[in-house]
Write a protein that holds these residues in place. Sequence first.
Motif: not given
Length: 281
Positions: A81, A45, A83
């Motif tokens: 991502d 990540t 989010s």
Amino acid sequence: MQIGSYQVELIDAGRYKLDGGAMFGVVPRNLWEKENPPDEKNRITMSLNTLLLIRDGRIILVDTGVGAKFSEKYQQIYAVDYSEHSLLKSLATKNIQPEDVTDVIITHLHFDHVGGATYYDEEGKLKLRFPNADHYIQKRQLDWAQKRFPKDRASYLVENIDPLLHSNQLRILDGAHVLETGLELILSEGHTVAQQMVRVSGLQQNLLYAADMIPMSAHIPVPWVMAYDLYPVITIQEKEEHLKKAVEQEWMIFFEHDPHVHCGTIEQGDRGYQLKESIYL
Ligand SMILES: [Zn+2]
């Protein structure tokens, strides 16, 4: 944070994942996996930390993250991502709309640095995300991107580059450049051809936006160099040169892809350079 005459803010443009092996080159997995736990596809990540500099009505953004033009397939490949954070959400939290940005400094044209500079509108047309901004890129980086060399052509996407080329808002620089007092673009040639890093300087503090020369704090050890680099030996030399200055002159190094640490000062330890103090913008 204030550095010289600039208000300096981090703009978190989201998360994505890249192959851990590619991120750490020849460094064995057992040395990097604890700090950077890989998923089932061996991806780690990473963050898309862009930088905002504000001074006298000038609003300058350094890099733009991945953007939102990927197909579903590529969003999954890179596990993009948004989010929690995205470029536009993070700018909005600082009360900045895309129209307000006056300058966009693009360190280099890899998709995870320039992707957010453009978007598809409702009619599927490519548009500049920051319609009133001058966009700065180095000439030799632009030339290199257009050569489509097999090692790194997957990082250069026409939909990221063409709209800039066909706009009248691209400012093509050829070499190191002082944008204004206290804001300097300096070149790095190891990761790719003519990557421009950004140095913000004040009387007491200096910050180096090191882009992909030192993408994460894990890359502070000089031999920890990405397999993506075109010229890893040059990256090693450049890291030695800049980390030495960072220690001597107490520079903060900004880590564009570090999911945990925004920036840090550097010290010389028994085994080489290491993070001294973690700094959160
Ligand atoms: Zn890159």
